[in-house]
Design an enzyme around this catalytic site. Structure first.
Site, mmCIF file in Angstrom:
data_model
loop_
_atom_site.group_PDB
_atom_site.id
_atom_site.type_symbol
_atom_site.label_atom_id
_atom_site.label_comp_id
_atom_site.label_asym_id
_atom_site.label_seq_id
_atom_site.Cartn_x
_atom_site.Cartn_y
_atom_site.Cartn_z
ATOM 1 N N GLU A 1 0.822 9.188 -6.218
ATOM 2 C CA GLU A 1 0.948 7.838 -6.786
ATOM 3 C C GLU A 1 1.440 7.977 -8.225
ATOM 4 O O GLU A 1 2.191 7.164 -8.735
ATOM 5 C CB GLU A 1 -0.418 7.141 -6.747
ATOM 6 C CG GLU A 1 -0.387 5.763 -7.370
ATOM 7 C CD GLU A 1 -1.692 4.999 -7.207
ATOM 8 O OE1 GLU A 1 -2.243 4.958 -6.093
ATOM 9 O OE2 GLU A 1 -2.152 4.428 -8.203
ATOM 10 N N SER B 1 -6.022 7.293 -9.593
ATOM 11 C CA SER B 1 -5.746 7.872 -8.264
ATOM 12 C C SER B 1 -4.472 8.701 -8.345
ATOM 13 O O SER B 1 -3.434 8.192 -8.775
ATOM 14 C CB SER B 1 -5.537 6.770 -7.230
ATOM 15 O OG SER B 1 -6.684 5.986 -7.140
ATOM 16 N N ARG C 1 2.033 -0.083 -3.652
ATOM 17 C CA ARG C 1 2.336 0.800 -4.801
ATOM 18 C C ARG C 1 3.831 1.138 -4.873
ATOM 19 O O ARG C 1 4.214 2.266 -5.195
ATOM 20 C CB ARG C 1 1.538 2.112 -4.727
ATOM 21 C CG ARG C 1 0.057 1.956 -4.762
ATOM 22 C CD ARG C 1 -0.460 1.370 -6.072
ATOM 23 N NE ARG C 1 -1.890 1.254 -5.990
ATOM 24 C CZ ARG C 1 -2.528 0.249 -5.384
ATOM 25 N NH1 ARG C 1 -1.838 -0.768 -4.870
ATOM 26 N NH2 ARG C 1 -3.836 0.214 -5.349
HETATM 27 C C1 LIG Z 1 -8.487 5.481 -15.171
HETATM 28 C C2 LIG Z 1 -7.278 4.891 -14.499
HETATM 29 C C3 LIG Z 1 -7.450 3.914 -13.529
HETATM 30 C C4 LIG Z 1 -6.324 3.358 -12.888
HETATM 31 N N1 LIG Z 1 -6.529 2.399 -11.928
HETATM 32 C C5 LIG Z 1 -5.464 1.864 -11.282
HETATM 33 C C6 LIG Z 1 -5.662 0.874 -10.280
HETATM 34 O O1 LIG Z 1 -6.775 0.456 -9.996
HETATM 35 N N2 LIG Z 1 -4.566 0.384 -9.659
HETATM 36 C C7 LIG Z 1 -3.301 0.794 -9.974
HETATM 37 O O2 LIG Z 1 -2.340 0.289 -9.356
HETATM 38 N N3 LIG Z 1 -3.090 1.727 -10.926
HETATM 39 C C8 LIG Z 1 -4.134 2.267 -11.584
HETATM 40 N N4 LIG Z 1 -3.928 3.231 -12.545
HETATM 41 C C9 LIG Z 1 -2.553 3.693 -12.841
HETATM 42 C C10 LIG Z 1 -1.898 3.009 -14.051
HETATM 43 O O3 LIG Z 1 -2.840 2.485 -14.923
HETATM 44 C C11 LIG Z 1 -0.922 1.897 -13.622
HETATM 45 O O4 LIG Z 1 0.069 2.420 -12.772
HETATM 46 C C12 LIG Z 1 -0.253 1.229 -14.840
HETATM 47 O O5 LIG Z 1 0.483 0.117 -14.429
HETATM 48 C C13 LIG Z 1 0.669 2.176 -15.596
HETATM 49 O O6 LIG Z 1 1.063 1.516 -16.783
HETATM 50 P P1 LIG Z 1 1.633 2.313 -18.006
HETATM 51 O O7 LIG Z 1 2.133 1.321 -18.987
HETATM 52 O O8 LIG Z 1 0.625 3.273 -18.509
HETATM 53 O O9 LIG Z 1 2.846 3.067 -17.315
HETATM 54 P P2 LIG Z 1 3.439 4.498 -17.663
HETATM 55 O O10 LIG Z 1 2.497 5.549 -17.184
HETATM 56 O O11 LIG Z 1 3.861 4.557 -19.060
HETATM 57 O O12 LIG Z 1 4.716 4.499 -16.708
HETATM 58 C C14 LIG Z 1 4.556 4.535 -15.299
HETATM 59 C C15 LIG Z 1 5.940 4.452 -14.640
HETATM 60 O O13 LIG Z 1 6.515 3.172 -14.931
HETATM 61 C C16 LIG Z 1 7.738 3.332 -15.636
HETATM 62 N N5 LIG Z 1 7.785 2.277 -16.656
HETATM 63 C C17 LIG Z 1 6.875 2.023 -17.623
HETATM 64 N N6 LIG Z 1 7.246 0.951 -18.343
HETATM 65 C C18 LIG Z 1 8.425 0.537 -17.824
HETATM 66 C C19 LIG Z 1 9.345 -0.505 -18.144
HETATM 67 N N7 LIG Z 1 9.118 -1.345 -19.151
HETATM 68 N N8 LIG Z 1 10.471 -0.624 -17.382
HETATM 69 C C20 LIG Z 1 10.718 0.219 -16.358
HETATM 70 N N9 LIG Z 1 9.905 1.233 -16.021
HETATM 71 C C21 LIG Z 1 8.773 1.390 -16.739
HETATM 72 C C22 LIG Z 1 7.674 4.715 -16.253
HETATM 73 O O14 LIG Z 1 8.973 5.237 -16.494
HETATM 74 C C23 LIG Z 1 6.933 5.474 -15.175
HETATM 75 O O15 LIG Z 1 7.819 5.787 -14.138
HETATM 76 C C24 LIG Z 1 -5.019 3.794 -13.220
HETATM 77 C C25 LIG Z 1 -4.857 4.771 -14.219
HETATM 78 C C26 LIG Z 1 -5.966 5.300 -14.861
HETATM 79 C C27 LIG Z 1 -5.768 6.319 -15.951
#
Ligand SMILES: Cc1cc2nc3c(=O)[nH]c(=O)nc-3n(C[C@H](O)[C@H](O)[C@H](O)COP(=O)(O)OP(=O)(O)OC[C@H]3O[C@@H](n4cnc5c(N)ncnc54)[C@H](O)[C@@H]3O)c2cc1C
Length: 341
Positions: free
Chosen positions: A335, A238, A165
């Site tokens: 996380e 998580s 992570r």
């Molecule tokens: C129900 C649920 C289940 C999940 N299960 C998992 C799982 O099994 N495994 C797991 O690893 N995660 C899981 N997650 C967490 C999440 O889905 C992941 O971390 C996902 O990759 C976040 O993507 P996002 O586009 O929503 O990021 P955001 O929440 O929009 O951003 C997350 C971080 O990344 C940065 N960021 C976003 N886009 C960019 C970019 N283009 N360039 C640079 N930085 C950027 C943001 O500034 C922030 O710091 C889960 C979340 C939920 C709600």
């Protein structure tokens, strides 16, 4: 591109929490991204990139800077004549739709990461992982805007420094904005069903060699039964990372809690199941304080009722951290990213 003012952030996150952003814009290409970052620099405000908002918790007071929502779309599949296909996906593509497409095209590598919310651009940021797979294992390179030099550069897999992570993007916070991810996916791979829940799923159905599609469907089904629906509940999945401890610390913990699950890492340390500790040691499964609870089926996942505030979520997470520290001596880390005002 329009830069709006005082845009409420809550609807752009899966926690559905967060006050107004001072500035907010949506970028769909390189030029708009450069324009947005330049605007923030000129105004001398901080900026943060948002994908699907599924791994962030914004403050109730909002964000005193510019939120750049990345909606850069597009993907290409190139067969380079080897065992692998080179697949490029732009940062704004929906992660799970992208996974579905790779499975449809019979490409191995990210099927176990099915059903994770969010966008492609965030996948390398926290090196998303699930069911025995991590995205970093199949990332060939990541194209970014280096906001220090304002140049677009390609970071190799090695440059990305992937670990559990974690990646360079978390350490050099805000410096790199991901615009595109290049994956190397195998055309004739093997599915990985070693992870406990998956192995049971296929053993119960007497399927020895599931197809890619069957693995994806299994994961979707398992996750549906185990995780809250983020379209209904406020959640970011998580909330904490599983702690990684030395073998000695793990042995000490096991003396006290013989059934504590631990998974060996390649460096000899042990990843400890925090969900188990919260459930069996801290009595926190289903714990509710005000509008925030641990999910009834998985204590590592926090869920917030409509109307919950960021302060409530943070107070609740502090309570969990305190319980874990008192019972086990472990200091746990978030996380989810807690964005500051
Ligand atoms: C129900 C649920 C289940 C999940 N299960 C998992 C799982 O099994 N495994 C797991 O690893 N995660 C899981 N997650 C967490 C999440 O889905 C992941 O971390 C996902 O990759 C976040 O993507 P996002 O586009 O929503 O990021 P955001 O929440 O929009 O951003 C997350 C971080 O990344 C940065 N960021 C976003 N886009 C960019 C970019 N283009 N360039 C640079 N930085 C950027 C943001 O500034 C922030 O710091 C889960 C979340 C939920 C709600």
């Amino acid at each position: 591109m329009t830069i709006s003012e005082n845009v409420v952030i809550a609807p752009y996150t899966t926690f559905k929490i967060g006050g107004p952003a001072r500035f907010f814009c949506i970028v769909t290409n390189d030029d708009e991204l450069v324009e947005a970052v330049t605007f923030a620099k000129e105004k001398a405000v901080r900026f943060i990139v948002l994908g699907g908002g599924s791994n962030v918790l914004f403050s109730d007071d909002g964000f005193n800077g510019l939120i750049i929502k990345n909606e850069m779309m597009g993907k290409t599949f190139t067969d380079d004549g080897t065992l692998y296909s080179v697949v490029d996906a732009n940062a704004g593509e929906d992660w799970d739709e992208f996974v579905a497409l790779t499975v449809e095209k019979d490409l191995f590598g990210i099927e176990n990461l099915s059903s994770i919310p969010g966008k492609v651009g965030a996948a390398p940021v926290q090196n998303i992982g699930a069911y025995g797979a991590e995205v970093g294992k199949v990332v060939a390179s990541v194209r970014v805007l280096d906001t220090e030099t304002m140049k677009f550069v390609e970071l190799s897999f090695v440059d990305c420094k992937f670990s559990y992570r974690d990646s360079i993007f978390k350490h050099e916070k805000g410096r790199y904005i991901v615009t595109k991810v290049r994956f190397r996916l195998c055309k004739q791979g093997e599915v990985n069903i070693g992870y406990k829940d998956l192995a049971h799923f296929f053993a119960d159905r007497k399927i020895a060699k599931p197809s890619l599609k069957e693995v994806r469907n299994a994961i979707i089904e398992i996750r549906k039964n185990k995780l809250p629906d983020w379209k209904v509940w406020g959640t970011a999945g998580s909330f904490f990372k599983n702690p990684i401890v030395t073998a000695e610390v793990f042995a000490e913990l096991q003396k006290k809690y013989p059934e504590l699950p631990g998974y060996p890492e390649s460096d000899g340390r042990i990843k400890v199941s925090l969900g188990w500790i919260l459930d069996k040691v801290c009595d926190a499964k289903g714990l509710t304080l005000g509008n925030v609870s641990t999910y009834e089926k998985q204590a590592l996942v926090l869920v917030a009722k409509p109307g919950a505030t960021a302060t409530e979520v943070i107070n609740f997470s502090n309570e969990l951290m305190k319980r874990v520290r008192e019972k086990t001596g472990l200091i746990i880390e978030g996380e989810v990213e807690w964005a500051v005002v």
